[in-house]
Enzyme design. Sequence first.
Site, PDB file in Angstrom:
ATOM      1  N   ARG A  93       0.786  -1.240   0.000  1.00 25.80           N
ATOM      2  CA  ARG A  93       0.000   0.000   0.000  1.00 25.80           C
ATOM      3  C   ARG A  93       0.813   1.284   0.000  1.00 25.80           C
ATOM      4  NH1 ARG A  93      -2.625   0.587   6.007  1.00 25.80           N
ATOM      5  NH2 ARG A  93      -0.842  -0.156   7.192  1.00 25.80           N
ATOM      6  N   LYS A 137       1.361   6.536   1.305  1.00 20.69           N
ATOM      7  CA  LYS A 137       0.938   5.313   1.998  1.00 20.69           C
ATOM      8  C   LYS A 137      -0.588   5.296   2.046  1.00 20.69           C
ATOM      9  CE  LYS A 137       1.549   2.889   6.418  1.00 20.69           C
ATOM     10  NZ  LYS A 137       2.361   2.849   7.640  1.00 20.69           N
ATOM     11  N   ASP A 150      -6.571  -4.061   0.964  1.00 21.79           N
ATOM     12  CA  ASP A 150      -7.267  -3.104   0.100  1.00 21.79           C
ATOM     13  C   ASP A 150      -6.361  -1.958  -0.367  1.00 21.79           C
ATOM     14  OD1 ASP A 150      -6.943  -1.726   2.448  1.00 21.79           O
ATOM     15  OD2 ASP A 150      -9.087  -1.515   2.903  1.00 21.79           O
ATOM     16  N   ARG A 203      14.621  -1.211   3.233  1.00 22.59           N
ATOM     17  CA  ARG A 203      14.527  -1.896   4.534  1.00 22.59           C
ATOM     18  C   ARG A 203      15.381  -3.152   4.540  1.00 22.59           C
ATOM     19  NH1 ARG A 203       8.775  -0.879   5.593  1.00 22.59           N
ATOM     20  NH2 ARG A 203       8.388   0.936   4.301  1.00 22.59           N
ATOM     21  N   ASP A 262      10.901  -6.258   8.209  1.00 21.15           N
ATOM     22  CA  ASP A 262      10.449  -5.413   7.090  1.00 21.15           C
ATOM     23  C   ASP A 262      10.188  -3.986   7.545  1.00 21.15           C
ATOM     24  OD1 ASP A 262       8.285  -7.043   8.360  1.00 21.15           O
ATOM     25  OD2 ASP A 262       7.032  -5.569   7.349  1.00 21.15           O
ATOM     26  N   ASP A 290       7.617   3.210   9.522  1.00 21.44           N
ATOM     27  CA  ASP A 290       6.393   2.417   9.665  1.00 21.44           C
ATOM     28  C   ASP A 290       5.783   2.512  11.058  1.00 21.44           C
ATOM     29  OD1 ASP A 290       6.859   1.807   7.064  1.00 21.44           O
ATOM     30  OD2 ASP A 290       6.531  -0.340   7.287  1.00 21.44           O
TER      31      ASP A 290
HETATM   32  P1  AMP Z   1       2.838  -3.385   8.606  1.00 20.72           P
HETATM   33  O1  AMP Z   1       2.640  -4.389   9.690  1.00 20.72           O
HETATM   34  O2  AMP Z   1       1.890  -2.216   8.684  1.00 20.72           O
HETATM   35  O3  AMP Z   1       4.252  -2.961   8.481  1.00 20.72           O
HETATM   36  O4  AMP Z   1       2.396  -4.104   7.263  1.00 20.72           O
HETATM   37  C1  AMP Z   1       3.149  -5.098   6.657  1.00 20.72           C
HETATM   38  C2  AMP Z   1       2.899  -5.087   5.160  1.00 20.72           C
HETATM   39  O5  AMP Z   1       1.531  -5.435   4.938  1.00 20.72           O
HETATM   40  C3  AMP Z   1       3.113  -3.738   4.531  1.00 20.72           C
HETATM   41  O6  AMP Z   1       4.342  -3.654   3.932  1.00 20.72           O
HETATM   42  C4  AMP Z   1       2.037  -3.643   3.501  1.00 20.72           C
HETATM   43  O7  AMP Z   1       2.565  -3.967   2.247  1.00 20.72           O
HETATM   44  C5  AMP Z   1       1.038  -4.709   3.876  1.00 20.72           C
HETATM   45  N1  AMP Z   1      -0.250  -4.082   4.207  1.00 20.72           N
HETATM   46  C6  AMP Z   1      -0.662  -3.604   5.416  1.00 20.72           C
HETATM   47  N2  AMP Z   1      -1.911  -3.124   5.309  1.00 20.72           N
HETATM   48  C7  AMP Z   1      -2.309  -3.282   4.033  1.00 20.72           C
HETATM   49  C8  AMP Z   1      -3.490  -2.989   3.300  1.00 20.72           C
HETATM   50  N3  AMP Z   1      -4.532  -2.421   3.869  1.00 20.72           N
HETATM   51  N4  AMP Z   1      -3.495  -3.303   1.984  1.00 20.72           N
HETATM   52  C9  AMP Z   1      -2.454  -3.886   1.386  1.00 20.72           C
HETATM   53  N5  AMP Z   1      -1.315  -4.189   2.010  1.00 20.72           N
HETATM   54  C10 AMP Z   1      -1.228  -3.901   3.328  1.00 20.72           C
HETATM   55 MG    MG Z   2       5.563  -2.067   7.601  1.00 20.77          MG
END
Ligand code: AMP
Ligand code: MG
Length: 488
Positions: free
Chosen positions: A90, A105, A117, A175, A244, A254
């Site tokens: 996203r 983002k 989504d 990252r 990540d 993040d």
């Molecule tokens: P995060 O835990 O927020 O770092 O999320 C890990 C990964 O999940 C991110 O790098 C995003 O690519 C993916 N991600 C999180 N939320 C969404 C979303 N609503 N739609 C698509 N990918 C998501």
């Molecule tokens: Mg992330």
Amino acid sequence: MAFPLKGDDAARHTPPTSIPKPYWVALSKSCAELIDLSVTSNNLPTDQQWLELLAGNSLETESHQFTNPIASAYSGHQFGVWAGQLGDGRAILLGDIAGQELQLKGAGKTAYSRMGDGRAVLRSSIREFLCSEAMYALGIPTSRALAVVGSKMPVIRESMETAAVCARLAPSFIRVGHFEHFASLQNTERLRELADDLLANHYPNCLDSAESYLALFQNICKKSAALVAQWQAVGFCHGVLNSDNISALGLTIDYGPFGFLDQFQIDHICNHSDHSGRYAYHRQPQIMHWNMACLASAMLPLIELSHASEEAQTLLRSALEEFPMTYAADWQKSFRDKLGLHMPEDADIGLIERLLQLMHDSRVDYTTLFRSLGAIKKDMLPEDILLKDHFVDREGIDLWLKDYLARLARESLDDDTRRTLMNKVNPKYVLRNHLAQQAISLAQQDDFSEVLKLLNILSKPFDEQPEHESYSQAPADHLQAISVSCSS
Ligand code: AMP
Ligand code: MG
């Protein structure tokens, strides 16, 4: 640009998907200055095309054209377990501007969105926006947040919320997970390109070394150790230190279920979904070290380009073993500064640890307590020092204050100078969860004034700002327990 399109699956051309009727939620003036974006007196870009750009509805403004928006893939370990490819579902990189990568983002689905989504909600976007700018003002390396743009478009999370896009800036969003991605695909050519890009653009000093890839690894470790020491000193819990979410530039990136410590608890867990406490406050240094171990394994093929495998492993292992020492030195320096101890003595560490134990036992408010240390004068008596009222163990804090006063007596700086220096490292204002929540609740009713007010207060975290005294105070008991989930 870190990710030239090569027709493989590492990065894809990805125009953002538009959102209906975008509106400004907030914009950071200091971040706008960073990219030479001129803003009006009410804090909005003079060029109105920026609203559509940052909403993801257009790719150009009067002065800029972003012809090649991309999403890049990365992989990683989540909660200690290899999760394979997981990002970026996203975040869309629009392009470079004034030496910064501009990323949106929540700007819609990408080739890597999996079941997601591609969106972000208003709540989490405001949190990321405010915390990025607050960390910057605290002097902690971080990605920046230029703006949040909202829309009434519904987004389903635990309940129905609305969409927002957070525009982020960083010299690079690479990252640890990017390295892990190419390593897991055994794509040494792309791994090498990634490292070469970082070396050329962000670690040019390492190019002087005969072992530039090893030097790169050592430097990333150093920056990451320094970063986590700064987090510990200011009482910041990241919440999701998955590999990540670890920047290759040593930046905080993040922002999700993060939290600043209110009542001090050494094993505080800020992420509601972190059941085992893997990312608790006291584990952050160890976890950062663990993430550096992930980076070491991912970079092994690069070291093997010029060394036999066993030798390459030994080189990386000894570089990795430096981490705890580097971290400890950074931590000690930070906490000595917080206590105003500028002429180091070995016994200082014991003094710092005793204070933290007493604070933990009495659940003392972290930010307030450190800030109040600056008011202590060398000729005071322990009984005259008001901060002791925050402690349950009266005998313990009396004894500690006696030792601290004796220690201050051996410092050469006078009280006022020491206090001035201490107030530059012990902030008065941090983004406490209840403050963020208050701003979010109002924003969800279309009142964005509190977001702006908080942004302004947090942009001067070390200033007294007596008119905003209430923003420095610990939350009322019923607000202490706000815990934040990963849902964003
Ligand atoms: P995060 O835990 O927020 O770092 O999320 C890990 C990964 O999940 C991110 O790098 C995003 O690519 C993916 N991600 C999180 N939320 C969404 C979303 N609503 N739609 C698509 N990918 C998501
Ligand atoms: Mg992330």
